[in-house]
Design a protein around this motif. Sequence first.
Motif, PDB file in Angstrom:
ATOM      1  N   PRO A   1      69.994  26.668 -43.027  1.00 21.30           N
ATOM      2  CA  PRO A   1      70.015  26.022 -41.712  1.00 21.30           C
ATOM      3  C   PRO A   1      70.370  24.542 -41.738  1.00 21.30           C
ATOM      4  CG  PRO A   1      68.061  27.411 -41.953  1.00 21.30           C
ATOM      5  CD  PRO A   1      68.709  27.346 -43.298  1.00 21.30           C
ATOM      6  N   HIS A   2      70.116  23.848 -42.846  1.00 18.82           N
ATOM      7  CA  HIS A   2      70.316  22.406 -42.879  1.00 18.82           C
ATOM      8  C   HIS A   2      71.788  22.010 -43.067  1.00 18.82           C
ATOM      9  CE1 HIS A   2      66.162  23.222 -44.163  1.00 18.82           C
ATOM     10  NE2 HIS A   2      65.866  22.100 -43.537  1.00 18.82           N
ATOM     11  N   GLN A   3      72.643  22.943 -43.454  1.00 25.16           N
ATOM     12  CA  GLN A   3      74.035  22.604 -43.726  1.00 25.16           C
ATOM     13  C   GLN A   3      74.783  22.195 -42.456  1.00 25.16           C
ATOM     14  OE1 GLN A   3      74.734  26.397 -45.802  1.00 25.16           O
ATOM     15  NE2 GLN A   3      76.153  25.284 -47.115  1.00 25.16           N
ATOM     16  N   ARG A   4      75.849  21.445 -42.646  1.00 24.59           N
ATOM     17  CA  ARG A   4      76.841  21.191 -41.594  1.00 24.59           C
ATOM     18  C   ARG A   4      78.141  21.874 -42.004  1.00 24.59           C
ATOM     19  NH1 ARG A   4      76.164  16.703 -37.933  1.00 24.59           N
ATOM     20  NH2 ARG A   4      74.146  15.656 -38.263  1.00 24.59           N
ATOM     21  N   HIS A   5      79.051  21.993 -41.051  1.00 24.41           N
ATOM     22  CA  HIS A   5      80.378  22.534 -41.322  1.00 24.41           C
ATOM     23  C   HIS A   5      81.418  21.628 -40.671  1.00 24.41           C
ATOM     24  CE1 HIS A   5      77.941  26.075 -42.240  1.00 24.41           C
ATOM     25  NE2 HIS A   5      78.970  26.535 -42.922  1.00 24.41           N
ATOM     26  N   TYR A   6      82.430  21.277 -41.426  1.00 18.93           N
ATOM     27  CA  TYR A   6      83.534  20.467 -40.931  1.00 18.93           C
ATOM     28  C   TYR A   6      84.814  21.275 -41.086  1.00 18.93           C
ATOM     29  CZ  TYR A   6      80.265  16.562 -41.093  1.00 18.93           C
ATOM     30  OH  TYR A   6      79.181  15.738 -40.890  1.00 18.93           O
ATOM     31  N   ASN A   7      85.421  21.621 -39.943  1.00 15.87           N
ATOM     32  CA  ASN A   7      86.597  22.513 -39.969  1.00 15.87           C
ATOM     33  C   ASN A   7      86.300  23.793 -40.739  1.00 15.87           C
ATOM     34  OD1 ASN A   7      88.009  20.733 -38.432  1.00 15.87           O
ATOM     35  ND2 ASN A   7      89.453  20.120 -40.034  1.00 15.87           N
ATOM     36  N   GLY A   8      85.074  24.267 -40.610  1.00 12.14           N
ATOM     37  CA  GLY A   8      84.699  25.516 -41.252  1.00 12.14           C
ATOM     38  C   GLY A   8      84.281  25.389 -42.692  1.00 12.14           C
ATOM     39  N   ILE A   9      84.361  24.181 -43.256  1.00 11.71           N
ATOM     40  CA  ILE A   9      83.989  23.967 -44.659  1.00 11.71           C
ATOM     41  C   ILE A   9      82.525  23.560 -44.723  1.00 11.71           C
ATOM     42  CG2 ILE A   9      84.421  22.606 -46.735  1.00 11.71           C
ATOM     43  CD1 ILE A   9      87.283  22.198 -45.696  1.00 11.71           C
ATOM     44  N   PRO A  10      81.699  24.261 -45.498  1.00 13.70           N
ATOM     45  CA  PRO A  10      80.281  23.929 -45.561  1.00 13.70           C
ATOM     46  C   PRO A  10      80.034  22.631 -46.308  1.00 13.70           C
ATOM     47  CG  PRO A  10      80.794  25.622 -47.173  1.00 13.70           C
ATOM     48  CD  PRO A  10      82.050  25.413 -46.371  1.00 13.70           C
ATOM     49  N   PHE A  11      79.051  21.882 -45.849  1.00 10.12           N
ATOM     50  CA  PHE A  11      78.656  20.642 -46.511  1.00 10.12           C
ATOM     51  C   PHE A  11      77.149  20.615 -46.594  1.00 10.12           C
ATOM     52  CE2 PHE A  11      77.386  16.120 -46.241  1.00 10.12           C
ATOM     53  CZ  PHE A  11      77.927  15.683 -47.438  1.00 10.12           C
ATOM     54  N   PRO A  12      76.594  20.733 -47.814  1.00 12.09           N
ATOM     55  CA  PRO A  12      77.296  20.998 -49.063  1.00 12.09           C
ATOM     56  C   PRO A  12      77.587  22.490 -49.222  1.00 12.09           C
ATOM     57  CG  PRO A  12      74.951  20.891 -49.483  1.00 12.09           C
ATOM     58  CD  PRO A  12      75.125  20.601 -48.017  1.00 12.09           C
ATOM     59  N   LEU A  13      78.438  22.817 -50.174  1.00 11.57           N
ATOM     60  CA  LEU A  13      78.625  24.199 -50.604  1.00 11.57           C
ATOM     61  C   LEU A  13      77.422  24.586 -51.458  1.00 11.57           C
ATOM     62  CD1 LEU A  13      80.474  26.744 -51.109  1.00 11.57           C
ATOM     63  CD2 LEU A  13      81.306  25.518 -53.135  1.00 11.57           C
ATOM     64  N   ILE A  14      76.828  25.749 -51.175  1.00 17.54           N
ATOM     65  CA  ILE A  14      75.664  26.205 -51.944  1.00 17.54           C
ATOM     66  C   ILE A  14      76.029  27.486 -52.686  1.00 17.54           C
ATOM     67  CG2 ILE A  14      73.240  26.868 -51.875  1.00 17.54           C
ATOM     68  CD1 ILE A  14      72.963  25.338 -49.281  1.00 17.54           C
ATOM     69  N   LEU A  15      75.914  27.438 -54.001  1.00 21.55           N
ATOM     70  CA  LEU A  15      76.240  28.572 -54.855  1.00 21.55           C
ATOM     71  C   LEU A  15      74.989  29.075 -55.556  1.00 21.55           C
ATOM     72  CD1 LEU A  15      79.548  27.269 -56.532  1.00 21.55           C
ATOM     73  CD2 LEU A  15      79.336  28.807 -54.568  1.00 21.55           C
ATOM     74  N   THR A  16      74.819  30.398 -55.555  1.00 22.75           N
ATOM     75  CA  THR A  16      73.694  31.039 -56.235  1.00 22.75           C
ATOM     76  C   THR A  16      74.237  32.103 -57.178  1.00 22.75           C
ATOM     77  OG1 THR A  16      73.451  32.705 -54.494  1.00 22.75           O
ATOM     78  CG2 THR A  16      72.193  30.658 -54.246  1.00 22.75           C
ATOM     79  N   PRO A  17      73.421  32.627 -58.085  1.00 27.42           N
ATOM     80  CA  PRO A  17      73.897  33.677 -58.991  1.00 27.42           C
ATOM     81  C   PRO A  17      74.239  34.955 -58.212  1.00 27.42           C
ATOM     82  CG  PRO A  17      71.831  32.735 -59.770  1.00 27.42           C
ATOM     83  CD  PRO A  17      72.026  32.243 -58.380  1.00 27.42           C
ATOM     84  N   ASN A  18      75.342  35.580 -58.574  1.00 25.08           N
ATOM     85  CA  ASN A  18      75.670  36.883 -58.022  1.00 25.08           C
ATOM     86  C   ASN A  18      74.694  37.905 -58.606  1.00 25.08           C
ATOM     87  OD1 ASN A  18      76.823  39.486 -57.542  1.00 25.08           O
ATOM     88  ND2 ASN A  18      78.841  38.550 -57.287  1.00 25.08           N
ATOM     89  N   PRO A  19      73.960  38.641 -57.742  1.00 27.36           N
ATOM     90  CA  PRO A  19      72.969  39.593 -58.269  1.00 27.36           C
ATOM     91  C   PRO A  19      73.576  40.696 -59.128  1.00 27.36           C
ATOM     92  CG  PRO A  19      73.234  39.830 -55.884  1.00 27.36           C
ATOM     93  CD  PRO A  19      73.958  38.585 -56.269  1.00 27.36           C
ATOM     94  N   LYS A  20      74.899  40.893 -59.016  1.00 25.16           N
ATOM     95  CA  LYS A  20      75.557  41.896 -59.847  1.00 25.16           C
ATOM     96  C   LYS A  20      75.804  41.391 -61.263  1.00 25.16           C
ATOM     97  CE  LYS A  20      77.932  44.021 -55.884  1.00 25.16           C
ATOM     98  NZ  LYS A  20      79.258  44.351 -55.285  1.00 25.16           N
ATOM     99  N   SER A  21      75.574  40.083 -61.467  1.00 21.74           N
ATOM    100  CA  SER A  21      75.762  39.495 -62.804  1.00 21.74           C
ATOM    101  C   SER A  21      74.464  38.819 -63.233  1.00 21.74           C
ATOM    102  CB  SER A  21      76.911  38.481 -62.795  1.00 21.74           C
ATOM    103  OG  SER A  21      78.119  39.082 -62.392  1.00 21.74           O
TER     104      SER A  21
END
Length: 355
Positions: free
Chosen positions: A42-62
């Motif tokens: 919920p805390h993220q912003r989006h500028y022209n659809g780009i998330p700020f910041p980008l948040i990456l987590t582990p893929n559960p399949k890996s």
Amino acid sequence: MFLVLFSQPLQRTVAKNVDAFPFQIRPLMAAAADVFDEIQVPHQRHYNGIPFPLILTPNPKSPTVSHHLPQFIRAHKPWLESRLHEADAVLLRGFLVDSAVEFNEVVEAFGFEELPYIGGAAPRNKVVGRVFTANESPPLQKIPFHHEMAQVPEFPSKLFFFCEVEPGSGGETPIVLSHVIYETMKQKYPEFVQNLEEHGLMYARVLGEDDDPSSPIGRGWKSTFLTKDKIIAEERAAKLGMKLEWLEDAVKTVMGPIPAVKFDKSRQCKVWFNSMVAAYTGWEDKRNDPVKAVTFGDGSPLPGHIIYDCQKILEEESVAIPWQKGDVLLIDNWAVLHSRRSFDPPRRVLASLCK
């Protein structure tokens, strides 16, 4: 809240699929999708659809990703750098990074050259390898927005932060896009911004011999210049373009004129690259008066009401995501200002600076 950017050079295209990325990293993107998941909070912003910041987590399949993050960073470094350049800040969350040693391994996996912490104001202690404590000023003190080491000519291009101990409450590290602040200030105060661009800024600070942990700018001259020898300190200050005036039990440093606005060539836009608000509102301790800490480059005083309005704009446009243990935040220091909110202990956030 700004949902669009202000001028054509600032517009960016969201890379939603493989074809949207540069040709040379498309295969890596496909592979990276098996390693990293992108999530929204919920805390993220989006500028022209780009998330700020980008948040990456582990893929559960890996499932092995969580345990071997440095290995996967090295394998997907071009893709990660491309995403950083697009989003300006990347938060790695949910990976098993539990200690300063493991954080240092993450930093080294990216392969960025280390920047020695010479000329900075914050009191810091080295922990291990390339890892230092973040600003160790008291918990109740807020640290205003700034680009890291914007008051000296040699500054880091990238910053890492790592949450080793989650705060009791508060203690976020808010971030804000620098070009958004520049455009907002230019639109609201065109004459002031023109003066900044013409004259730059002058920074002045009085340093004691040793560090003062009670002050947000309490770094003593010995640790600032990494020496106990005044002659060597003068040589290192001169390389930074800094003038020293030795006092009875301290030294006054004067830096400038130095640009307050820079042009980010990689993004083709102007950025609000300074520590003006931080100095004017936060460089205060028993030796320093914040109003005298920063002036226009010609020595004339800054208009206080504009500085405080800029502080308000920075807060309004910022993103503050609560820290979770193990979080690693990578920000592009050219594009992003950061700050620190007050907090209830415990809290331990570590940092690393890169050229």
